[in-house]
Write an enzyme that holds these catalytic residues in place. Sequence first.
Site, PDB file in Angstrom:
ATOM      1  N   HIS A   3       0.857  -1.196   0.000  1.00 22.22           N
ATOM      2  CA  HIS A   3       0.000   0.000   0.000  1.00 22.22           C
ATOM      3  C   HIS A   3       0.887   1.238   0.000  1.00 22.22           C
ATOM      4  O   HIS A   3       1.749   1.390   0.858  1.00 22.22           O
ATOM      5  CB  HIS A   3      -0.915   0.011   1.232  1.00 22.22           C
ATOM      6  CG  HIS A   3      -2.153  -0.797   1.051  1.00 22.22           C
ATOM      7  ND1 HIS A   3      -3.351  -0.459   1.630  1.00 22.22           N
ATOM      8  CD2 HIS A   3      -2.385  -1.938   0.354  1.00 22.22           C
ATOM      9  CE1 HIS A   3      -4.283  -1.335   1.289  1.00 22.22           C
ATOM     10  NE2 HIS A   3      -3.711  -2.257   0.522  1.00 22.22           N
ATOM     11  N   TYR A  40       3.717   6.588   9.976  1.00 24.96           N
ATOM     12  CA  TYR A  40       2.874   5.453   9.585  1.00 24.96           C
ATOM     13  C   TYR A  40       3.708   4.353   8.913  1.00 24.96           C
ATOM     14  O   TYR A  40       3.515   3.171   9.179  1.00 24.96           O
ATOM     15  CB  TYR A  40       1.751   5.917   8.643  1.00 24.96           C
ATOM     16  CG  TYR A  40       0.619   4.920   8.513  1.00 24.96           C
ATOM     17  CD1 TYR A  40       0.598   3.979   7.493  1.00 24.96           C
ATOM     18  CD2 TYR A  40      -0.431   4.908   9.438  1.00 24.96           C
ATOM     19  CE1 TYR A  40      -0.431   3.046   7.384  1.00 24.96           C
ATOM     20  CE2 TYR A  40      -1.474   3.979   9.334  1.00 24.96           C
ATOM     21  CZ  TYR A  40      -1.459   3.059   8.308  1.00 24.96           C
ATOM     22  OH  TYR A  40      -2.485   2.135   8.206  1.00 24.96           O
ATOM     23  N   PRO A  45      -4.808   0.757  18.485  1.00 27.15           N
ATOM     24  CA  PRO A  45      -4.521   0.250  17.126  1.00 27.15           C
ATOM     25  C   PRO A  45      -4.657   1.287  16.014  1.00 27.15           C
ATOM     26  O   PRO A  45      -4.372   1.004  14.868  1.00 27.15           O
ATOM     27  CB  PRO A  45      -5.533  -0.886  16.949  1.00 27.15           C
ATOM     28  CG  PRO A  45      -6.585  -0.638  17.944  1.00 27.15           C
ATOM     29  CD  PRO A  45      -5.953   0.084  19.083  1.00 27.15           C
ATOM     30  N   LYS A  63       0.378   0.038  14.977  1.00 26.49           N
ATOM     31  CA  LYS A  63       1.749  -0.051  15.499  1.00 26.49           C
ATOM     32  C   LYS A  63       2.008  -1.220  16.429  1.00 26.49           C
ATOM     33  O   LYS A  63       3.165  -1.553  16.686  1.00 26.49           O
ATOM     34  CB  LYS A  63       2.079   1.250  16.244  1.00 26.49           C
ATOM     35  CG  LYS A  63       2.201   2.445  15.327  1.00 26.49           C
ATOM     36  CD  LYS A  63       3.278   2.249  14.293  1.00 26.49           C
ATOM     37  CE  LYS A  63       3.157   3.231  13.151  1.00 26.49           C
ATOM     38  NZ  LYS A  63       3.729   2.690  11.909  1.00 26.49           N
ATOM     39  N   TYR A 102      -9.228   5.871   7.344  1.00 27.38           N
ATOM     40  CA  TYR A 102      -9.493   6.178   8.753  1.00 27.38           C
ATOM     41  C   TYR A 102     -10.459   7.351   8.764  1.00 27.38           C
ATOM     42  O   TYR A 102     -10.158   8.403   8.199  1.00 27.38           O
ATOM     43  CB  TYR A 102      -8.212   6.594   9.482  1.00 27.38           C
ATOM     44  CG  TYR A 102      -7.176   5.513   9.652  1.00 27.38           C
ATOM     45  CD1 TYR A 102      -6.331   5.145   8.608  1.00 27.38           C
ATOM     46  CD2 TYR A 102      -7.035   4.851  10.877  1.00 27.38           C
ATOM     47  CE1 TYR A 102      -5.371   4.152   8.779  1.00 27.38           C
ATOM     48  CE2 TYR A 102      -6.069   3.860  11.050  1.00 27.38           C
ATOM     49  CZ  TYR A 102      -5.248   3.518   9.989  1.00 27.38           C
ATOM     50  OH  TYR A 102      -4.303   2.536  10.157  1.00 27.38           O
TER      51      TYR A 102
END
Length: 397
Positions: A76, A388, A296, A300, A204
Amino acid sequence: MSNFVKTQVCIIGSGPSGLLLSQLLAKAGVDSIVLDRKNRGYIEGRVRAGVLERGTVTALEEAGVAGRLHAEGIPHHGVDLAFDGDRHRIDLFGLTGKSVMVYGQTEVTRDLFDARFKDGQQFYFDVEDVVPLDLKSSSPSVQFLMAGQKYAVSCDYVAGCDGYHGVSRQAIPSSVLRTFVREYPFGWLGILVDKPPVSHELIYANHQQGFALASMRSETRSRYYVQCDINDDVSAWPDDRFWQEFSTRLGPETAADLQIGDSFEKSIAPLRSFVAEPMRYGNLFLAGDAAHIVPPTGAKGLNLAVADVRLLSRALIEHYKKGNDAYIDTYSTDVLKRVWKVERFSWQLSTLMHQFPENSPFEKRMQRAEFDYIASSESASRVIAENYVGLPLHSQL
Ligand code: FAS
Ligand code: PHB
């Protein structure tokens, strides 16, 4: 009458941390045994993480267990943040030159178990009453029960890889152990459904009704989450309520592409930020959830556990192969530097992306303003992106 076992490293816990540690040690010729209060089937059946940082992929490559990951994992290059239906893509690859890999923790655990069993690793499953002893001595030991039999393990080192509810952290005297915690006033309800993901990348979303996350396990299997009440039970979330809430929180434009179906896994997880210091006590070393928990939101938990194990395996291998204890001596200090930075990112993204009951109208406006700033600033987007995809394993600060 006890059964006596001797090894170099006694690993308590056969989740990703314990399994990866035993694999990396074995590849360097260091002997270990692995204990778990559950068995392989139960451990593999736990549905947890889904996103691997580049550093985690590298660790699994070094461990020789990345074959299926590269065959089935999905790279991704970006991730979406959404606010009340407005979406902003964080161009992970464009901003950092790195991507992440979507590949479930279940699969990572299965690949590690396959490798350890093939290598003849000594496992003790379904153990009880595990007690680490004499951790400050040069000959620590671990006692446990299995099938009604007593076992006494003599070893050089004990690796506490037994997760948040394990016994290792409790073996550190309260006069030495320092803990830091932030409990969040909500949970995550997650489902698995055999339908194609609503988007080819993760989304998100913060909506006035709550947070939602659209993730996946493959091109045909989706992993979706909604923020739920901390006291909710899965029975309060039949599929039709889940789909109603999930599609509302994604916004009509995104929800137009949503394919709904019957969920086949549904569970609720609490959210907390937690750190225990130090991560070494005598000849006991903590790694993974035994030492820290992150919400979450930042994907991580698993990745932080892997980073701990990379540093711990390096320290132990340097000891056995070169007689060099420098990395053993600095393990706790080194690993905690990175743990706290990852805790910060996970806390910050959770604070930005969720509806907090106690938030005032001003604080809700601050959340929206931060989203608008990230969406309008390459620098702000790069900060999200570099956290990220994963921070460097080693850093001076
Ligand atoms: P684990 O908890 O995985 O493994 C510890 C092992 O120790 C277990 O097998 C346990 O049976 C064993 N054990 C415990 N006590 C013992 C004892 N006394 N004696 C012997 N063995 C003992 N992370 C993400 O990145 N993304 C997510 O979406 C995500 N979702 C999660 C959902 C849930 C419900 C939970 C609990 C965690 C989630 N995590 C997520 C975090 C998770 O992936 C962990 O970071 C990861 O499992 C850490 O691996 P370990 O450190 O090996 O700990
Ligand atoms: C998942 O796919 O389970 C997942 C992905 C990203 C997260 C949390 C969970 O931040």
